[in-house]
Design an enzyme around this catalytic site. Structure first.
Site, short mmCIF file in Angstrom:
data_model
loop_
_atom_site.label_atom_id
_atom_site.label_comp_id
_atom_site.label_asym_id
_atom_site.label_seq_id
_atom_site.Cartn_x
_atom_site.Cartn_y
_atom_site.Cartn_z
N ARG A 61 -22.04 7.22 30.50
CA ARG A 61 -21.26 6.23 29.76
C ARG A 61 -20.97 5.01 30.63
NH1 ARG A 61 -15.43 6.34 27.79
NH2 ARG A 61 -15.45 5.03 25.92
N HIS A 65 -21.88 1.20 29.54
CA HIS A 65 -20.85 0.17 29.47
C HIS A 65 -21.11 -0.96 30.46
CE1 HIS A 65 -17.32 1.96 27.06
NE2 HIS A 65 -18.40 2.67 26.78
#
Length: 325
Positions: A61, A65
């Site tokens: 993640r 991001h």
């Protein structure tokens, strides 16, 4: 089913072909300067994973991001005493600390053998691949040669990351802006086969779906009741549930099988099946794990090319959390 976006897909293919030859990235970038960099990072990632399985979704993640905001330049790693860096933006506050720690420890290990040579951005890209492999997913080549970004501002994050309530059109549009196709988006969503989410990210599907229906009708009824038990009203905000109830620490295609059964945790997950335009791809990945692995590997390669800095466009940080003086 994707004929509405065919012109975009063709244009994207041309752009990507050009980008792969112009961005300066290549797998052997550190061939002479730090030939063991991938082994060093892999060992650091493995040690971290042995401490906590959160390492897998947290690192994946973090990479996503980072790349979707200013490109893959490790700008999300910067820590600010004023709490105004990229990581401090509301959309990034839920990033698990274990992802940051994975990169920091891998950087320290690399610096011990190859000081001042390998960027934090490249270490994050390698680590994201390694957590996939170490949790049962596909092995794929990582292109290297990124420099670390010189800007990290919380104000730059808004509207650059997908929301858990996005419908298909919003998802496709956002990925389009990042030169990724609808198929790439569906494949990258498969990263939700590992990890967890806090209850507040999906509680509206259980208690306030719309003015006439409290529970989202696309949710499997049994699954919805299980979520309600785990996430009652006014639940402690630190409580979280697994994205995949069945194999939450294994990188596999069970995520897509869950979508077929109405067991997608987010609206942005389940819509991939309920929308007839994306349903065939979901059904393919649910039936054929090799097809998913191949698509995911290709999408990760393209994701890693977003907005890369090379040469004088960036720096090689000594500390991933701070710009060089």
């Amino acid at each position: 089913m994707w004929n509405l976006w065919l012109p975009w897909l063709l244009l994207s293919a041309v752009w990507m072909a050009a980008a792969s030859g112009e961005d300066g990235l290549r797998p052997d970038f550190y061939g002479s300067a730090c030939p063991n960099v991938e082994a060093i990072v892999r060992d650091a990632v493995r040690r971290k994973l042995n401490q906590t399985v959160v390492t897998v979704p947290a690192t994946l993640r973090l990479f996503f991001h980072d790349c979707f905001v200013q490109g893959c330049d490790a700008s999300v790693m910067i820590a600010s005493a004023r709490d105004d860096a990229e990581k401090d933006a509301p959309d990034n506050l839920s990033l698990a600390g274990d992802g940051f720690d994975t990169v920091i420890k891998a950087k320290q290990a690399v610096e011990a053998q190859c000081p001042g040579v390998v960027s934090c951005a490249d270490i994050l890209a390698i680590a994201a691949r390694d957590v996939v492999v170490l949790s049962g997913g596909p092995k794929f080549t990582v292109e290297l040669g990124r420099r670390d970004g010189l800007v990290s501002q919380a104000a730059l994050v808004a509207d650059h990351l997908p929301g858990s309530d996005f419908n298909l059109d919003r998802l496709v549009s956002l990925f389009r802006l990042n030169n990724l196709t609808a198929s790439d988006m569906i494949a990258l969503s498969g990263a939700h086969t590992v990890g967890f989410s806090h209850c507040d990210r999906f509680s509206s599907r259980l208690y306030a779906f719309n003015s006439t229906t409290a529970v989202d009708p696309s949710l499997n009824a049994t699954y919805a009741k299980a979520l309600m038990r785990a996430c009652p009203r006014n639940v402690d905000p630190t409580i979280a549930v697994n994205m995949d109830l069945y194999t939450p620490v294994t990188f596999d295609n069970v995520y897509y099988r869950n979508l077929l059964n109405g067991e997608g945790l987010f609206t942005s997950d389940e819509v991939l099946f309920t929308d007839i335009r994306s349903r065939p791809t979901v059904e393919q990945f649910a039936a054929d794990q090799a097809a998913f692995f191949g698509a995911f590997s290709s999408a990760m390669l393209r994701l890693g090319r977003l907005g890369v800095k090379t040469g004088s466009q960036g720096e090689i940080r000594r500390d991933c959390t701070a710009f060089n003086n």
